[in-house]
Scaffold this motif. Structure first.
Motif, PDB file in Angstrom:
ATOM      1  N   GLY A  28       1.214  -1.914  -0.291  1.00 18.47           N
ATOM      2  CA  GLY A  28       0.003   0.316  -0.063  1.00 18.47           C
ATOM      3  C   GLY A  28       1.004   0.910   0.030  1.00 18.47           C
ATOM      4  O   GLY A  28       1.013   1.972  -0.795  1.00 18.47           O
ATOM      5  N   HIS A  29       1.826   1.119   0.635  1.00 18.58           N
ATOM      6  CA  HIS A  29       3.001   2.346   0.695  1.00 18.58           C
ATOM      7  C   HIS A  29       3.325   2.582  -0.305  1.00 18.58           C
ATOM      8  O   HIS A  29       3.612   3.713  -1.368  1.00 18.58           O
ATOM      9  CB  HIS A  29       3.615   2.292   1.964  1.00 18.58           C
ATOM     10  CG  HIS A  29       3.010   2.498   3.008  1.00 18.58           C
ATOM     11  ND1 HIS A  29       2.459   4.104   3.567  1.00 18.58           N
ATOM     12  CD2 HIS A  29       3.482   1.520   4.785  1.00 18.58           C
ATOM     13  CE1 HIS A  29       3.069   4.038   5.032  1.00 18.58           C
ATOM     14  NE2 HIS A  29       2.858   2.687   5.244  1.00 18.58           N
ATOM     15  N   GLN A  30       3.659   1.393  -1.269  1.00 17.02           N
ATOM     16  CA  GLN A  30       4.087   1.645  -2.142  1.00 17.02           C
ATOM     17  C   GLN A  30       4.069   2.557  -4.002  1.00 17.02           C
ATOM     18  O   GLN A  30       3.961   3.412  -3.868  1.00 17.02           O
ATOM     19  CB  GLN A  30       4.698   0.264  -2.970  1.00 17.02           C
ATOM     20  CG  GLN A  30       5.318   0.303  -4.422  1.00 17.02           C
ATOM     21  CD  GLN A  30       5.691  -1.207  -4.899  1.00 17.02           C
ATOM     22  OE1 GLN A  30       5.521  -2.553  -3.684  1.00 17.02           O
ATOM     23  NE2 GLN A  30       5.857  -1.612  -5.894  1.00 17.02           N
ATOM     24  N   LEU A  31       2.577   1.526  -3.214  1.00 19.14           N
ATOM     25  CA  LEU A  31       1.339   2.506  -4.289  1.00 19.14           C
ATOM     26  C   LEU A  31       1.046   3.718  -4.057  1.00 19.14           C
ATOM     27  O   LEU A  31       0.779   4.330  -5.215  1.00 19.14           O
ATOM     28  CB  LEU A  31       0.238   1.352  -4.638  1.00 19.14           C
ATOM     29  CG  LEU A  31      -0.904   1.606  -5.167  1.00 19.14           C
ATOM     30  CD1 LEU A  31      -0.558   1.685  -6.993  1.00 19.14           C
ATOM     31  CD2 LEU A  31      -2.627   0.700  -4.688  1.00 19.14           C
ATOM     32  N   GLN A  32       1.358   4.282  -3.096  1.00 17.87           N
ATOM     33  CA  GLN A  32       1.129   5.551  -2.247  1.00 17.87           C
ATOM     34  C   GLN A  32       1.496   6.328  -2.954  1.00 17.87           C
ATOM     35  O   GLN A  32       2.272   7.532  -3.671  1.00 17.87           O
ATOM     36  CB  GLN A  32       0.779   5.462  -1.109  1.00 17.87           C
ATOM     37  CG  GLN A  32      -0.013   6.917  -0.601  1.00 17.87           C
ATOM     38  CD  GLN A  32       0.921   7.687  -0.508  1.00 17.87           C
ATOM     39  OE1 GLN A  32       1.957   7.989   0.086  1.00 17.87           O
ATOM     40  NE2 GLN A  32       0.827   9.187  -0.578  1.00 17.87           N
ATOM     41  N   GLN A  33       2.654   5.984  -2.919  1.00 15.23           N
ATOM     42  CA  GLN A  33       4.275   6.938  -3.194  1.00 15.23           C
ATOM     43  C   GLN A  33       4.658   7.003  -4.951  1.00 15.23           C
ATOM     44  O   GLN A  33       5.142   7.721  -5.259  1.00 15.23           O
ATOM     45  CB  GLN A  33       5.504   6.225  -2.240  1.00 15.23           C
ATOM     46  CG  GLN A  33       5.551   6.044  -1.152  1.00 15.23           C
ATOM     47  CD  GLN A  33       7.201   5.392  -0.172  1.00 15.23           C
ATOM     48  OE1 GLN A  33       7.058   4.825  -1.103  1.00 15.23           O
ATOM     49  NE2 GLN A  33       6.785   5.051   0.608  1.00 15.23           N
ATOM     50  N   VAL A  34       4.036   5.888  -5.795  1.00 11.81           N
ATOM     51  CA  VAL A  34       4.419   5.629  -6.653  1.00 11.81           C
ATOM     52  C   VAL A  34       2.953   7.224  -7.160  1.00 11.81           C
ATOM     53  O   VAL A  34       3.631   7.266  -8.446  1.00 11.81           O
ATOM     54  CB  VAL A  34       3.373   4.724  -7.556  1.00 11.81           C
ATOM     55  CG1 VAL A  34       3.791   4.669  -9.299  1.00 11.81           C
ATOM     56  CG2 VAL A  34       5.511   3.800  -6.815  1.00 11.81           C
ATOM     57  N   THR A  35       1.493   6.625  -6.551  1.00 10.51           N
ATOM     58  CA  THR A  35       0.423   7.711  -7.376  1.00 10.51           C
ATOM     59  C   THR A  35       0.697   8.709  -6.349  1.00 10.51           C
ATOM     60  O   THR A  35      -0.177   9.679  -6.993  1.00 10.51           O
ATOM     61  CB  THR A  35      -0.561   6.866  -7.505  1.00 10.51           C
ATOM     62  OG1 THR A  35      -0.399   6.570  -5.887  1.00 10.51           O
ATOM     63  CG2 THR A  35      -0.901   5.348  -8.073  1.00 10.51           C
ATOM     64  N   GLY A  36       1.214   9.350  -5.414  1.00 14.74           N
ATOM     65  CA  GLY A  36       0.950   9.986  -4.533  1.00 14.74           C
ATOM     66  C   GLY A  36      -0.681  10.148  -4.310  1.00 14.74           C
ATOM     67  O   GLY A  36      -1.477  11.262  -3.555  1.00 14.74           O
ATOM     68  N   ALA A  37      -1.296   9.323  -4.492  1.00 17.26           N
ATOM     69  CA  ALA A  37      -2.892   8.984  -4.064  1.00 17.26           C
ATOM     70  C   ALA A  37      -3.236   8.435  -2.768  1.00 17.26           C
ATOM     71  O   ALA A  37      -2.241   7.870  -2.391  1.00 17.26           O
ATOM     72  CB  ALA A  37      -3.512   8.392  -5.055  1.00 17.26           C
ATOM     73  N   ASN A  38      -4.310   8.475  -1.880  1.00 19.69           N
ATOM     74  CA  ASN A  38      -4.212   8.078  -0.551  1.00 19.69           C
ATOM     75  C   ASN A  38      -4.723   6.440  -1.127  1.00 19.69           C
ATOM     76  O   ASN A  38      -5.752   6.680  -2.509  1.00 19.69           O
ATOM     77  CB  ASN A  38      -5.247   8.466  -0.074  1.00 19.69           C
ATOM     78  CG  ASN A  38      -5.400   9.958   0.605  1.00 19.69           C
ATOM     79  OD1 ASN A  38      -4.150  10.125   0.216  1.00 19.69           O
ATOM     80  ND2 ASN A  38      -5.483  10.674   0.414  1.00 19.69           N
ATOM     81  N   VAL A  39      -4.811   5.106  -0.273  1.00 21.77           N
ATOM     82  CA  VAL A  39      -5.194   4.351  -0.923  1.00 21.77           C
ATOM     83  C   VAL A  39      -6.540   3.652   0.061  1.00 21.77           C
ATOM     84  O   VAL A  39      -5.605   3.541   1.447  1.00 21.77           O
ATOM     85  CB  VAL A  39      -3.882   3.436  -1.579  1.00 21.77           C
ATOM     86  CG1 VAL A  39      -4.220   1.642  -2.107  1.00 21.77           C
ATOM     87  CG2 VAL A  39      -3.229   3.898  -2.232  1.00 21.77           C
TER      88      VAL A  39
END
Length: 282
Positions: A172-183
């Motif tokens: 989840g943190h990986q996805l958040q960092q790549v996108t800048g979105a809340n997950v």
């Protein structure tokens, strides 16, 4: 009244996608403006269905809504039939997505460790680009794995729940960092605990914090619950609610609907009987 463009399929049976989003957004005081990506006689979990793909028609909505001078406070994307529809969504965003517009992307690609029939590597590549435009992303566990490279099989093999949660939190943190979105990762279902107790829940991740929320799992899985969850999150954003507050509201709403549906022994493909619980969202 705030308006949200809902870009996903319309399935007559199954209580999912647009037929889930419209009543939820409406009861939360938001106008849902549908842009159907496909028309289906029933959602794809049914043994038989007809699907009319509307890829070639999506640009008409962009053109005609532009003539009307339409603007949107939110954009909510869900099921798409392929990468071409994501290209069409990008064109839609070029016209209607401003700094003031909240974009929720539900990256519908699979569930329970299996990809849906329309899934391709090209679709995944396009979805990875689309989620970078989002303010909030609501993948289920399978979709989180697809977007981050986390192995679903390994996730299910952990000997304890703590390792499961830690692996998902890292993804989840990986996805958040790549996108800048809340997950918000939906459908958490960690391996059985020592006494065989099973749980289901969701995980929230933003740039500063992460946590998960779980409830007892009754073993039932119904069509459309992810769509209902995402719609409550979008409705909450339009009302200015804190995302965590909206997540808890969605969980309470769905728990009540799932419990009632389970007691009535409704087939899973038919979806949950959520209508009687819409008042919880007022």
């Amino acid at each position: 009244m705030k308006k949200v463009a809902v870009i996903q399929d319309m399935s007559s049976f199954g209580k999912c996608s647009i037929t889930a989003a419209i009543p939820v957004l409406s009861v939360m005081g938001v106008q849902a403006v549908p842009l159907p990506t496909a028309i289906l006689t029933a959602q794809t979990g049914y043994s038989s269905f007809y699907c009319e793909d509307l890829t070639s028609k999506m640009d008409y909505f962009v053109d005609e809504w532009s003539k009307l001078g339409a603007t949107f406070d939110g954009i909510h994307t869900g099921f798409v039939t392929g990468k071409e529809q994501i290209d069409n969504i990008f064109r839609f965003l070029n016209v209607f997505h401003s700094n003031e517009t909240k974009l929720l992307v539900d990256p519908v690609m699979g569930d329970h460790g299996e990809v849906y029939k329309m899934f391709t590597g090209e679709l995944l590549d396009h979805m990875k680009e689309l989620v970078k435009c989002a303010d909030i992303i609501t993948p289920n566990v399978t979709e989180c794995c697809l977007l981050t490279g986390l192995a679903y099989e390994k996730l299910q093999s952990y000997a304890n729940d703590l390792a499961y949660f830690q692996a998902l939190e890292q993804a989840g943190h990986q996805l958040q960092q790549v996108t800048g979105a809340n997950v918000i990762i939906t459908g958490l279902n960690p391996p059985a605990a020592d006494k065989g107790q099973r749980y289901v829940g969701n995980m929230y991740v933003d740039a500063e914090r992460s946590f998960h929320s779980i409830r007892d799992y009754n073993g039932e899985s119904y069509s459309g619950t992810g769509d209902l969850f995402a719609s409550v999150i979008m409705g909450g954003m339009m009302r200015g609610q804190d995302l965590v507050e909206s997540m808890k509201l969605a969980e309470t709403f769905l728990a009540a609907a799932i419990e009632a549906t389970s007691k009535e022994q409704v087939p899973p493909e038919a979806g949950v009987h959520f209508e009687r619980f819409l008042r919880m969202l007022l």
